[in-house]
Structures are given as C-alpha cells and as structure tokens.
Design an enzyme around this catalytic site. Structure first.
Site, PDB file in Angstrom:
ATOM      1  N   SER A  19       0.872  -1.171   0.000  1.00 46.53           N
ATOM      2  CA  SER A  19       0.000   0.000   0.000  1.00 46.53           C
ATOM      3  C   SER A  19       0.909   1.221   0.000  1.00 46.53           C
ATOM      4  O   SER A  19       2.074   1.123   0.403  1.00 46.53           O
ATOM      5  CB  SER A  19      -0.938  -0.005   1.207  1.00 46.53           C
ATOM      6  OG  SER A  19      -0.214  -0.186   2.407  1.00 46.53           O
ATOM      7  N   GLU A  21       1.361   5.511   0.764  1.00 43.83           N
ATOM      8  CA  GLU A  21       0.836   6.680   1.480  1.00 43.83           C
ATOM      9  C   GLU A  21       1.254   7.973   0.769  1.00 43.83           C
ATOM     10  O   GLU A  21       2.409   8.125   0.387  1.00 43.83           O
ATOM     11  CB  GLU A  21       1.361   6.679   2.919  1.00 43.83           C
ATOM     12  CG  GLU A  21       0.818   7.834   3.747  1.00 43.83           C
ATOM     13  CD  GLU A  21       1.161   7.677   5.213  1.00 43.83           C
ATOM     14  OE1 GLU A  21       0.950   6.583   5.784  1.00 43.83           O
ATOM     15  OE2 GLU A  21       1.658   8.666   5.784  1.00 43.83           O
ATOM     16  N   THR A  52      -2.861  11.362   3.923  1.00 43.93           N
ATOM     17  CA  THR A  52      -2.735  11.850   5.299  1.00 43.93           C
ATOM     18  C   THR A  52      -3.671  13.030   5.550  1.00 43.93           C
ATOM     19  O   THR A  52      -4.214  13.643   4.617  1.00 43.93           O
ATOM     20  CB  THR A  52      -1.278  12.245   5.629  1.00 43.93           C
ATOM     21  OG1 THR A  52      -0.904  13.318   4.765  1.00 43.93           O
ATOM     22  CG2 THR A  52      -0.341  11.074   5.464  1.00 43.93           C
ATOM     23  N   ASP A 113      -0.658  14.620  16.212  1.00 47.36           N
ATOM     24  CA  ASP A 113       0.340  15.253  17.071  1.00 47.36           C
ATOM     25  C   ASP A 113      -0.241  16.517  17.698  1.00 47.36           C
ATOM     26  O   ASP A 113      -1.123  17.145  17.124  1.00 47.36           O
ATOM     27  CB  ASP A 113       1.590  15.616  16.250  1.00 47.36           C
ATOM     28  CG  ASP A 113       2.435  14.381  15.992  1.00 47.36           C
ATOM     29  OD1 ASP A 113       2.605  13.583  16.933  1.00 47.36           O
ATOM     30  OD2 ASP A 113       2.899  14.217  14.860  1.00 47.36           O
ATOM     31  N   LYS A 172      -7.129  -0.158  20.682  1.00 46.41           N
ATOM     32  CA  LYS A 172      -7.559   0.172  19.320  1.00 46.41           C
ATOM     33  C   LYS A 172      -8.125  -1.075  18.620  1.00 46.41           C
ATOM     34  O   LYS A 172      -9.134  -1.004  17.917  1.00 46.41           O
ATOM     35  CB  LYS A 172      -6.394   0.773  18.526  1.00 46.41           C
ATOM     36  CG  LYS A 172      -5.963   2.135  19.080  1.00 46.41           C
ATOM     37  CD  LYS A 172      -4.988   2.881  18.195  1.00 46.41           C
ATOM     38  CE  LYS A 172      -3.565   2.574  18.480  1.00 46.41           C
ATOM     39  NZ  LYS A 172      -2.620   3.567  17.907  1.00 46.41           N
ATOM     40  N   PHE A 223      14.088  14.059  11.332  1.00 46.36           N
ATOM     41  CA  PHE A 223      12.708  13.680  11.622  1.00 46.36           C
ATOM     42  C   PHE A 223      12.668  12.465  12.561  1.00 46.36           C
ATOM     43  O   PHE A 223      11.867  12.404  13.491  1.00 46.36           O
ATOM     44  CB  PHE A 223      11.985  13.390  10.304  1.00 46.36           C
ATOM     45  CG  PHE A 223      10.536  13.095  10.481  1.00 46.36           C
ATOM     46  CD1 PHE A 223       9.693  14.043  11.041  1.00 46.36           C
ATOM     47  CD2 PHE A 223      10.001  11.866  10.119  1.00 46.36           C
ATOM     48  CE1 PHE A 223       8.352  13.768  11.239  1.00 46.36           C
ATOM     49  CE2 PHE A 223       8.668  11.581  10.308  1.00 46.36           C
ATOM     50  CZ  PHE A 223       7.836  12.535  10.864  1.00 46.36           C
ATOM     51  N   HIS A 273       3.679  -1.145   3.747  1.00 43.94           N
ATOM     52  CA  HIS A 273       3.099   0.174   3.510  1.00 43.94           C
ATOM     53  C   HIS A 273       4.261   1.119   3.232  1.00 43.94           C
ATOM     54  O   HIS A 273       5.178   1.237   4.055  1.00 43.94           O
ATOM     55  CB  HIS A 273       2.332   0.610   4.767  1.00 43.94           C
ATOM     56  CG  HIS A 273       1.608   1.907   4.626  1.00 43.94           C
ATOM     57  ND1 HIS A 273       0.417   2.030   3.937  1.00 43.94           N
ATOM     58  CD2 HIS A 273       1.894   3.157   5.092  1.00 43.94           C
ATOM     59  CE1 HIS A 273      -0.010   3.282   4.000  1.00 43.94           C
ATOM     60  NE2 HIS A 273       0.875   3.991   4.689  1.00 43.94           N
TER      61      HIS A 273
HETATM   62  P1  FAD Z   1      -2.481   6.957  19.967  1.00 43.50           P
HETATM   63  O1  FAD Z   1      -2.451   5.597  19.390  1.00 43.50           O
HETATM   64  O2  FAD Z   1      -3.754   7.463  20.522  1.00 43.50           O
HETATM   65  O3  FAD Z   1      -1.377   7.083  21.082  1.00 43.50           O
HETATM   66  C1  FAD Z   1      -0.013   6.922  20.739  1.00 43.50           C
HETATM   67  C2  FAD Z   1       0.783   6.496  21.935  1.00 43.50           C
HETATM   68  O4  FAD Z   1       0.800   7.527  22.908  1.00 43.50           O
HETATM   69  C3  FAD Z   1       0.211   5.257  22.555  1.00 43.50           C
HETATM   70  O5  FAD Z   1       1.020   4.180  22.213  1.00 43.50           O
HETATM   71  C4  FAD Z   1       0.170   5.557  24.026  1.00 43.50           C
HETATM   72  O6  FAD Z   1       0.986   4.649  24.724  1.00 43.50           O
HETATM   73  C5  FAD Z   1       0.661   6.964  24.178  1.00 43.50           C
HETATM   74  N1  FAD Z   1      -0.361   7.701  24.885  1.00 43.50           N
HETATM   75  C6  FAD Z   1      -1.490   8.246  24.374  1.00 43.50           C
HETATM   76  N2  FAD Z   1      -2.189   8.844  25.348  1.00 43.50           N
HETATM   77  C7  FAD Z   1      -1.471   8.677  26.466  1.00 43.50           C
HETATM   78  C8  FAD Z   1      -1.652   9.072  27.792  1.00 43.50           C
HETATM   79  N3  FAD Z   1      -2.725   9.777  28.162  1.00 43.50           N
HETATM   80  N4  FAD Z   1      -0.696   8.731  28.704  1.00 43.50           N
HETATM   81  C9  FAD Z   1       0.390   8.007  28.345  1.00 43.50           C
HETATM   82  N5  FAD Z   1       0.612   7.615  27.093  1.00 43.50           N
HETATM   83  C10 FAD Z   1      -0.294   7.947  26.178  1.00 43.50           C
HETATM   84  N6  FAD Z   1      -0.297  12.327  12.051  1.00 43.50           N
HETATM   85  C11 FAD Z   1      -1.100  13.238  11.445  1.00 43.50           C
HETATM   86  O7  FAD Z   1      -1.245  14.357  11.951  1.00 43.50           O
HETATM   87  N7  FAD Z   1      -1.752  12.944  10.266  1.00 43.50           N
HETATM   88  C12 FAD Z   1      -1.646  11.728   9.663  1.00 43.50           C
HETATM   89  O8  FAD Z   1      -2.254  11.494   8.623  1.00 43.50           O
HETATM   90  C13 FAD Z   1      -0.789  10.752  10.288  1.00 43.50           C
HETATM   91  N8  FAD Z   1      -0.655   9.508   9.748  1.00 43.50           N
HETATM   92  C14 FAD Z   1       0.099   8.567  10.400  1.00 43.50           C
HETATM   93  C15 FAD Z   1       0.165   7.275   9.869  1.00 43.50           C
HETATM   94  C16 FAD Z   1       0.891   6.283  10.512  1.00 43.50           C
HETATM   95  C17 FAD Z   1       0.929   4.896   9.922  1.00 43.50           C
HETATM   96  C18 FAD Z   1       1.589   6.588  11.722  1.00 43.50           C
HETATM   97  C19 FAD Z   1       2.405   5.531  12.422  1.00 43.50           C
HETATM   98  C20 FAD Z   1       1.537   7.877  12.261  1.00 43.50           C
HETATM   99  C21 FAD Z   1       0.780   8.863  11.621  1.00 43.50           C
HETATM  100  N9  FAD Z   1       0.661  10.152  12.148  1.00 43.50           N
HETATM  101  C22 FAD Z   1      -0.138  11.088  11.514  1.00 43.50           C
HETATM  102  C23 FAD Z   1       1.389  10.540  13.376  1.00 43.50           C
HETATM  103  C24 FAD Z   1       0.522  10.387  14.639  1.00 43.50           C
HETATM  104  O9  FAD Z   1      -0.570  11.266  14.586  1.00 43.50           O
HETATM  105  C25 FAD Z   1       1.405  10.713  15.839  1.00 43.50           C
HETATM  106  O10 FAD Z   1       2.395   9.740  16.008  1.00 43.50           O
HETATM  107  C26 FAD Z   1       0.683  11.005  17.132  1.00 43.50           C
HETATM  108  O11 FAD Z   1       1.621  11.542  18.072  1.00 43.50           O
HETATM  109  C27 FAD Z   1       0.039   9.809  17.795  1.00 43.50           C
HETATM  110  O12 FAD Z   1      -1.105   9.425  17.148  1.00 43.50           O
HETATM  111  P2  FAD Z   1      -1.647   7.909  17.369  1.00 43.50           P
HETATM  112  O13 FAD Z   1      -2.902   7.736  16.638  1.00 43.50           O
HETATM  113  O14 FAD Z   1      -0.555   6.977  17.108  1.00 43.50           O
HETATM  114  O15 FAD Z   1      -1.950   8.016  18.931  1.00 43.50           O
END
Ligand code: FAD
Length: 305
Positions: A19, A21, A52, A113, A172, A223, A273
C-alpha cells in the site's frame, strides 16, 4: 542479510502486497508531482493508497479533494487518514460522514500530534476523542469500515514503556481496528520484537511495516530524532558523503529499502506500507526489486471501461 539468499526467490512478488501513502499537496506544482506519482504507481496495483490528514483538520479540504480525485480518476482504493486532535466529537463525526458520502470505506485512524508540535504535551479537546482508540470506536459506530491504526516498533515517544504502548494498540484493536501500520524503522529486529510483544498481548491483526525510502538522509535523520525512530550507525555510514550526489544517494536508498523489505519477507512478512513522500521513483524501483510488476494494460482497460 545477504543478496544471494534473496536472489533464489523469484516468486516473491506473488506473495507480497503493498500500500502507498501520500500527503495532500499544497501548491499546483506539488499537485502535479503527486499525480505523476499516482499515475506511475497505480499499475503496481496496491491494496489501497492512503492520504494523510493534518492535525486539527488543517488539511481537511485538501485531503478530501485528493481522495475525491483518487476515487473518480483512478482504479485505486483510497483510505482516508483522520485525526482527532483539537476537534470536538461532532466535528470529527462530520468529517467521517463527509468521507463516507464520497464513497470512502477505508480509514487510518490517528490521534494526531499536538498542535504545538511533536514533543509538546498533548491535551485532548474537552469534547473530543481522547486518542486513536476512541476514534476507532467512533468509526466503528459509523459503519463497517476497514480501519487501520498506528503502531510504534520503538514505542511512541509519549509512551513511558512498551507495556503502555502495546496496551493502547490493544485498545484500538478491541474497538475495531483491522490492521496496524507501523511508524517507519530501519532495524528489522525491533519490528520483529514489537510484533512478538503484540502477539503475546493477544493482538492478532496484521502489523504492517511502514517503509520509508530515504530520499534525503539528513532530513530523515532529523525527523527520526523527533519521532523516536533509531537511525542505526550502519545507515548513516551508507549515506555518508552523498549529500551533494543525488544520483548515488537514490541508488543507495533503493538498495537499502529493498534489502530491508527482502529481509522482512524472509522473516515471513507479506504486507508493506510505503511512505512515498509523493515521489514514485524509489518506491517503484523497490517494488520492482521485490517482484511487484506493472499491470499497465489492466489499469488502462479499467479506466476506459
Ligand atoms: P495513539 O495511538 O492514541 O497514542 C499513541 C501512543 O501515545 C500510545 O502508544 C500511548 O501509549 C501513548 N499515549 C497516548 N495517550 C497517552 C496518555 N494519556 N498517557 C500516556 N501515554 C499515552 N499524524 C497526522 O497528523 N496525520 C496523519 O495522517 C498521520 N498519519 C500517520 C500514519 C501512521 C501509519 C503513523 C504511524 C503515524 C501517523 N501520524 C499522523 C502521526 C501520529 O498522529 C502521531 O504519532 C501522534 O503523536 C500519535 O497518534 P496515534 O494515533 O498513534 O496516537
């Protein structure tokens, strides 16, 4: 890793699925580059292509426009990334509905983020979804979608330890995620260890490695430091001295990524991916090396039909 072992595997392309991105373009020039990339990669028949989504909905319109063009002008299946940072639930729900109305059936659900940038403290919106797991739940409530989520072989920088990280992945999955896509990494042992940890925690969905071809080593190193991905010394060594030699840099980058992918295939991985950075050449070359070939005639036929 050794190339002689790999060269005995001409059948690899039949087993491997990919896939791609993309990110939504900001300017006309970037838009043209993206569509050149999409046109070049489309004949490789990826399982899906994802687009994204900026934190706080900052790219909502551009992401939607890009997804719309993919749906209307290509034979590709799009997956819409969604984030929930800095947005109330009703706003996120409206974006989900917008994508659904367009015909989107695949999502990549992310927390996003913090608005102030990677490394700053994350504060959920008071009326929003707190994390990726809650967003997955909202998507699951909205329909029967294919939902990918993030996974972090080197743990997310905010996770105090692997147990917390894996626990979030489990939440999740429990909420309906069908696949995890990893943050990029360069050390396959770290990926393998992470998958073992996840399996021990009862997580059985595919954990698809995210592969980042190194278009610019200096940028990737910077990065990586911000998102907690290790840049091994051997990788720095490979690109050393190539800052002003783009041709050799590209050749080394495709060899490095192909080596990584082939080693993962040897370890039993069948899905990849690619973070394309909206550039086709390296990804196309790597796919070619792993036996994924162009189906140009079929794509042209489906577009004409
Ligand atoms: P989550 O899965 O909700 O949390 C990530 C981690 O943070 C968890 O493992 C958890 O242990 C820790 N955590 C969360 N909350 C807490 C808490 N309250 N206390 C302690 N630990 C905590 N970013 C974008 O803006 N746009 C995109 O399109 C995008 N695409 C992405 C695609 C992929 C495949 C990946 C791997 C990342 C992508 N990101 C994107 C980056 C992502 O948004 C960031 O890494 C962000 O910081 C975490 O999002 P998440 O969904 O992984 O978070």
């Amino acid at each position: 890793m050794n190339q002689f072992r790999f060269s005995r595997r001409p059948d690899i392309g039949d087993k491997v699925k990919v896939s791609f991105e993309f990110f939504p373009p900001k300017t006309d020039e970037m838009e043209a580059r993206l569509w050149d990339t999409v046109t070049r990669l489309e004949p490789l028949k990826p399982k899906f292509v994802s687009v994204t989504y900026g934190a706080g909905g900052s790219t909502r319109e551009r992401t939607a426009r890009t997804i719309g063009r993919i749906l209307n002008e290509t034979s590709l299946t799009p997956a819409a990334h969604m984030t929930c940072v800095d947005a109330a639930r009703h706003q996120v729900d409206a974006v989900i509905q917008e994508f659904v109305d367009m015909g989107v059936k695949r999502f990549v659900a992310l927390r996003g983020d913090p608005a102030a940038g990677v490394g700053t403290a994350y504060r959920p919106h008071p009326d929003g979804y707190a994390n990726g797991a809650e967003l997955v739940g909202a998507l699951k409530d909205a329909g029967d979608f294919d939902i990918s989520v993030s996974a972090y072989p080197e743990k997310h920088p905010e996770s105090p330890d692997f147990a917390t990280d894996i626990d979030m992945l489990k939440r999740k999955v429990d909420n309906g995620a069908t696949r995890a896509i990893t943050q990029f990494f360069f050390d396959n042992d770290l990926y393998e260890r992470y998958v073992e940890r996840a399996r021990r925690a009862g997580i059985y969905i595919p954990i698809v490695p995210g592969i980042l071809p190194v278009h610019n080593f200096t940028q990737v190193a910077n990065f990586s430091a911000r998102c907690g991905a290790l840049v091994p010394a051997w990788l720095a060594e490979r690109f050393d001295g190539l800052q002003n030699d783009p041709q050799t840099h590209a050749l080394v980058a495709s060899a490095v990524a192909a080596e990584q992918v082939l080693d993962l295939v040897e370890r039993g991985v069948g899905d990849f991916h690619f973070y394309t950075m909206n550039r086709a050449d390296l990804v196309f070359a790597i796919c070619h090396m792993i036996g994924i070939r162009s189906h140009e005639a079929e794509v042209a036929g489906s577009a004409a039909a």
